[in-house]
Scaffold this motif. Structure first.
Motif, mmCIF file in Angstrom:
data_model
loop_
_atom_site.group_PDB
_atom_site.id
_atom_site.type_symbol
_atom_site.label_atom_id
_atom_site.label_comp_id
_atom_site.label_asym_id
_atom_site.label_seq_id
_atom_site.Cartn_x
_atom_site.Cartn_y
_atom_site.Cartn_z
ATOM 1 N N ASN A 147 0.811 -1.215 0.000
ATOM 2 C CA ASN A 147 0.000 0.000 0.000
ATOM 3 C C ASN A 147 0.846 1.269 0.000
ATOM 4 N N PRO A 339 5.415 3.519 -9.982
ATOM 5 C CA PRO A 339 5.683 4.772 -9.299
ATOM 6 C C PRO A 339 5.278 4.672 -7.826
ATOM 7 N N ALA A 366 1.654 0.312 -21.005
ATOM 8 C CA ALA A 366 2.494 1.392 -20.482
ATOM 9 C C ALA A 366 2.517 1.433 -18.961
ATOM 10 N N TYR A 370 3.485 7.371 -17.836
ATOM 11 C CA TYR A 370 3.100 8.774 -17.679
ATOM 12 C C TYR A 370 3.891 9.408 -16.536
ATOM 13 N N PHE A 371 4.005 8.673 -15.452
ATOM 14 C CA PHE A 371 4.628 9.250 -14.259
ATOM 15 C C PHE A 371 6.144 9.364 -14.410
ATOM 16 N N ARG A 374 6.626 12.445 -16.612
ATOM 17 C CA ARG A 374 6.283 13.612 -15.815
ATOM 18 C C ARG A 374 7.412 13.975 -14.834
ATOM 19 N N TYR B 67 -3.228 8.847 -17.951
ATOM 20 C CA TYR B 67 -2.469 8.372 -16.795
ATOM 21 C C TYR B 67 -2.173 6.878 -16.832
ATOM 22 N N LEU B 68 -3.044 6.121 -17.491
ATOM 23 C CA LEU B 68 -2.864 4.662 -17.468
ATOM 24 C C LEU B 68 -2.341 4.108 -18.784
ATOM 25 N N ARG B 105 -2.958 -1.226 -11.326
ATOM 26 C CA ARG B 105 -2.365 -0.057 -11.993
ATOM 27 C C ARG B 105 -3.152 1.204 -11.670
ATOM 28 N N PHE B 107 -4.697 1.721 -8.904
ATOM 29 C CA PHE B 107 -4.268 2.120 -7.565
ATOM 30 C C PHE B 107 -2.949 2.895 -7.621
ATOM 31 N N TYR B 108 -1.979 2.359 -8.356
ATOM 32 C CA TYR B 108 -0.681 3.047 -8.428
ATOM 33 C C TYR B 108 -0.840 4.462 -8.992
ATOM 34 N N ALA B 109 -1.706 4.589 -9.981
ATOM 35 C CA ALA B 109 -1.915 5.914 -10.579
ATOM 36 C C ALA B 109 -2.525 6.864 -9.548
ATOM 37 N N ARG B 111 -2.372 6.658 -6.269
ATOM 38 C CA ARG B 111 -1.388 6.928 -5.219
ATOM 39 C C ARG B 111 -0.373 7.969 -5.680
ATOM 40 N N GLU B 112 0.089 7.812 -6.933
ATOM 41 C CA GLU B 112 1.107 8.733 -7.439
ATOM 42 C C GLU B 112 0.506 10.108 -7.722
ATOM 43 N N LEU B 113 -0.712 10.143 -8.224
ATOM 44 C CA LEU B 113 -1.348 11.448 -8.478
ATOM 45 C C LEU B 113 -1.519 12.214 -7.169
ATOM 46 N N ARG B 115 0.448 12.031 -4.704
ATOM 47 C CA ARG B 115 1.776 12.464 -4.271
ATOM 48 C C ARG B 115 2.276 13.660 -5.084
ATOM 49 N N VAL B 116 2.082 13.601 -6.417
ATOM 50 C CA VAL B 116 2.717 14.628 -7.248
ATOM 51 C C VAL B 116 1.773 15.752 -7.638
ATOM 52 N N VAL B 125 -6.337 6.949 -0.563
ATOM 53 C CA VAL B 125 -6.488 5.675 -1.277
ATOM 54 C C VAL B 125 -5.774 4.577 -0.508
ATOM 55 N N HIS B 126 -6.373 3.420 -0.463
ATOM 56 C CA HIS B 126 -5.753 2.283 0.224
ATOM 57 C C HIS B 126 -5.846 1.047 -0.654
#
Ligand code: SF4
Ligand code: SF4
Lengths: 417, 383
Positions: A147, A339, A366, A370-371, A374, B67-68, B105, B107-109, B111-113, B115-116, B125-126
């Motif tokens: 997580n 990421p 992909a 994107y990250f 970025r 994003y994906l 994927r 979830f990762y998007a 989580r990263e969104l 953060r950045v 998000v969990h």
């Protein structure tokens, strides 16, 4: 001074031939053989003396011999997809080859065990099919996800991997590896010696330390001492043999060769004006592509993931070698594709190598692209994204691809010169 | 239309209404979730409303694509697009499960969104990483992940989840599953009292309503069963991709088929497995052994399940619908076809929420070779 082919690359390729011939003989005598996914823990097989072939390596051999389409056809005949996970599925088609004697390198002997993580949605299915072949067992490993993770994994991994990967994932994989060892002991009659295993783990760390020194040498060297694709066999073939003295020594020989080049001032392109990074899988259909911008633009590709991930992705020290092995693989592909790990790592590597721009091959699948783009742009580094779908069509017309990169170099990388 | 069926249909279609009502009464407290592997029991036990997030096939998924990437299941790209557009209303948290690669994927998007790009103001998000290999090591891992989720949900709720409330929530959600199984029987009966599309919509409604409300409506629906009209068509069992909207079912049933069963988790698979006891240990096992879903189960387990489920439904044919970029179904299909022994068709690389052109032809061929059942069909056949 221009650079000739690396002696370490030729030596590695020759070794690989001999090793495969020996392996075929050993297995013909009735010994066990493992087929192992690239991102699955191979060190246990090494320690127990069970020969193994890396699934993706065999796939690359079949592809290089231009047999991939035949093999995908064999899957299609059986009603299986020929458009999903090809890199993992091509070796499965070897099991259906009606003429194995004419297969590349004499053919892949039938494995007795296949080992893979259950990554993605389809890759485990390929191994399910292996499992239905007579005499073959599939041992699946979970592919777990965390997580919340600390971003700068490359600083933590060598010694503080417990924190980087997380204890739950490590408990899980350690438990699964204990099960694997028992399974192998029972089915092969071979012995797992903790002493031998500790030696194997130490050899792997020594090998990756050499890769790390080599990576650092190349990062600092001006001008760049070798073309980026020349380093791939020198890194990857020993990687498939990690845990042996040969592999450790091969990594060292590669290092020494690069050091020699640096000290004599050997360069790929003496008029180096732009240092470039290549992110994504290799452009196998056109390896010369990487060198096409040297004369025209003084632009040199100095980075690809193969050496860099060897340098940062494998080192795991610690008193409990089995847990350390779990730590090497429980989050392996996250390092490259998830990421924040992937994005932050590419930025760190771009800075370390002092690159002036990044060409990012974005495949249709992909993962995290994107990250990555970025993060690089946010760090002030120009990025050109090439999308795999157009790269494949453009390759028929290599000129367009060359022009795209050339234009980008003119406008975004060299404009301030 | 019967009253309960009408209400359920309305909630299965307008998936926001119940959440909006809940938000108004409770000043928030809606948790969005992705995938049938999310143990909603923890959310219910904390006094929050679990709202299963779905996509929207007709709407462009521009943000999700960015994003994906465009190589991922379009349903996941659509969910991300809708989340960014605020389509689900304000959420106090999002729980994502690992039911397939696309969810991970996504979830990762997210989580990263977060953060950045804090300006996007995405909710927390969990990831709850429920895994499925049939081993004790996996059970132990899933229990650890449930412990993590419980702590997160407690933070979101602003109070601890007590064990009594959790046991009650487990019992309540199991009761809901039992009722869903009885509702599923209504479309399996001969003649069928519900269409596949209606059943799918009813199941979808239970993933937006508070569990007690969903339970009450299903009970009501079951009492109305005798007054429901009969439906006819070639009885097919649907395998392959999951369906978070009714579009494909409508298209299939418009072409003369009747979907009498399926093995994805927006349908029958959602309620298949019960919890052996109202404890966390049993809950972890329930989710670990939930399935077998296409992206997570072995070919063998899938084929065996499809065979027995298709037989229980009295299916006359097997249709595998594989959405574009949903890779698992194509690998399952040869074994499923063999195991069921039914006339079958694989509709590959289908667009999200629709049938491709070749699909219509393949289905017409399937219908021609398979006799529909029911009094009207028999009468027509006799003519
Ligand atoms: S089910 Fe709930 S939200 Fe829907 S109409 Fe009834 S009370 Fe209102
Ligand atoms: S049904 Fe229960 S949970 Fe839902 S709004 Fe009414 S009181 Fe609140």
């Amino acid at each position: 001074m221009s650079a000739a082919r690396l002696a370490s690359a030729s030596a590695a390729t020759a070794h690989q031939r001999q090793w495969f011939a020996d392996l075929r003989e050993e297995v013909a005598d009735g010994g066990p053989l493992a087929l192992v996914n690239a991102d699955a823990p191979q060190e246990i097989f090494r320690a127990m003396g069970i020969p193994y072939v890396v699934n993706q390596w065999w796939s690359s051999i079949v592809t290089a011999k231009r047999r991939a389409q035949d093999y995908l056809g064999l899957l299609r005949e059986r009603g299986y997809p020929d458009d999903s996970e090809q890199y993992s599925s091509i070796p499965l088609a070897s099991a259906f080859d009606p003429d194995p004697a004419n297969a590349p390198w004499g053919g892949l002997p039938r494995p007795t065990i296949v080992l893979a993580e259950t990554t993605g949605d389809a890759s485990r299915k390929i191994f399910d099919i292996w499992d239905t072949q007579p005499g073959v067992s599939f041992y699946p490993l979970e592919s777990a996800a965390e997580n919340d993770v600390p971003a700068r994994w490359w600083e933590l991994m060598p010694r503080d991997w417990e924190r980087a990967v997380g204890s739950d994932r490590l408990d899980l994989m350690t438990g699964e590896l204990e099960g694997l060892i028992r399974f192998l002991e029972q089915t092969t009659g071979r012995v797992f010696s903790e002493t031998r295993f500790t030696e194997v783990m130490a050899l792997v760390n020594e090998q990756q330390e050499w890769n790390r020194r080599t990576r650092d040498l190349i990062a600092r060297a001006r001008p760049c001492p070798l073309p980026v694709n020349d380093s791939i066999p020198s890194v990857m073939i020993p990687q498939w043999h990690r845990g042996t003295a040969w592999a450790r020594d091969a990594a060292r020989a590669f290092h020494d060769e690069v050091a020699e080049r640096v000290s004599t001032g050997t360069s790929v392109c003496p008029e180096e004006r732009a240092r470039l990074m290549w992110i994504g899988r290799g452009l196998w259909f056109d390896l010369d592509f990487y060198r096409r911008f040297e004369e025209s633009h003084g632009a040199v590709f100095v980075w690809s993931m193969y050496l860099a991930i060897a340098a940062d992705g494998y080192l795991r020290y610690g008193d409990d070698p089995l847990r350390a092995l779990a730590a090497r693989f429980a989050a392996f592909s996250d390092q490259l594709y998830t990421p924040p790990w992937s994005a932050e790592w590419y930025v760190k590597e771009a800075r370390h190598h002092g690159v002036d721009g990044v060409v990012h091959l974005v495949s249709e699948d992909a993962r995290g692209s994107y990250f990555t783009t970025r993060a690089l742009k946010a760090a002030g580094i120009p990025v050109l994204e090439l999308h795999a779908d157009n790269v494949d069509t453009r390759s028929a017309d290599g000129d367009t691809l060359t022009r795209t990169v050339g234009d980008w170099l003119d406008r975004h990388v060299l404009a301030g010169d | 239309m019967a009253a309960a069926l009408a209400q359920l249909t309305s909630h299965g279609t307008d998936r926001r209404a119940a959440a909006d009502a809940f938000r108004t009464r409770h000043h928030g407290g809606v948790i969005g979730y992705i995938g049938a592997d999310v143990p909603v029991e923890y959310i219910t036990a904390a006094g929050l409303l679990p709202l299963r997030l779905s996509g929207s096939p007709g709407t462009p998924s521009t943000d999700g694509d960015r994003y994906l990437g465009t190589g991922l299941d379009p349903a996941a790209r659509s969910v991300l697009t809708r989340l960014l557009a605020g389509d689900f209303g304000p959420l106090d948290g999002i729980v994502v499960s690992r039911d397939c690669e696309a969810s991970l994927r996504l979830f990762y998007a997210l989580r990263e969104l977060r953060r950045v790009d804090p300006a996007l103001a995405l909710p927390p998000v969990h990831l709850v990483d429920v895994l499925h290999l049939p081993h004790r090591t996996t059970t132990r891992y899933v229990r650890a992940k449930f412990g993590q989720l419980r702590a997160t949900v407690e933070t979101w709720a602003g109070r601890p989840i007590d064990d009594r409330a959790l046991a009650d929530a487990i019992t309540a959600h199991d009761r809901l599953r039992e009722l869903l199984t009885r509702v599923a029987a209504l479309r399996r009966s001969q003649p069928a009292r519900l269409t596949g599309a209606q059943t799918l919509t009813v199941v979808a409604a239970t993933t937006v309503l508070p569990v007690e409300r969903a339970t009450a409506l299903l009970e009501e629906l079951l009492t109305e069963a005798d007054h429901l009209p009969a439906h006819e068509g070639v009885r097919v069992f649907l395998t392959g991709s999951p369906h978070d909207t009714v579009h494909v079912y409508d298209a299939l049933e418009d072409s003369g088929l009747l979907v009498v069963g399926e093995d994805h988790d927006w349908g029958d698979l959602l309620s298949l497995r019960r919890t052996a006891a109202p404890t966390e240990a049993a809950l972890a096992e329930r989710y670990q052994y939930n399935g077998p879903s296409a992206p997570r189960a072995s070919i063998r387990a899938r084929a065996e399940h499809t065979r027995s489920a298709a037989r229980e439904c009295g299916a006359q044919a097997l249709v595998s619908y594989a959405r574009v970029h949903d890779d698992a179904p194509g690998w399952d299909y040869p074994a499923q076809r063999e195991a069921t022994g039914l006339p079958s068709v694989l509709l590959n690389r289908q667009p999200y929420g629709a049938l491709g052109e070749e699909a219509a032809e393949a289905l017409a061929e399937l219908t021609r070779t398979t006799q529909p059942t029911g009094p009207r069909a028999r009468a027509e056949a006799a003519r």
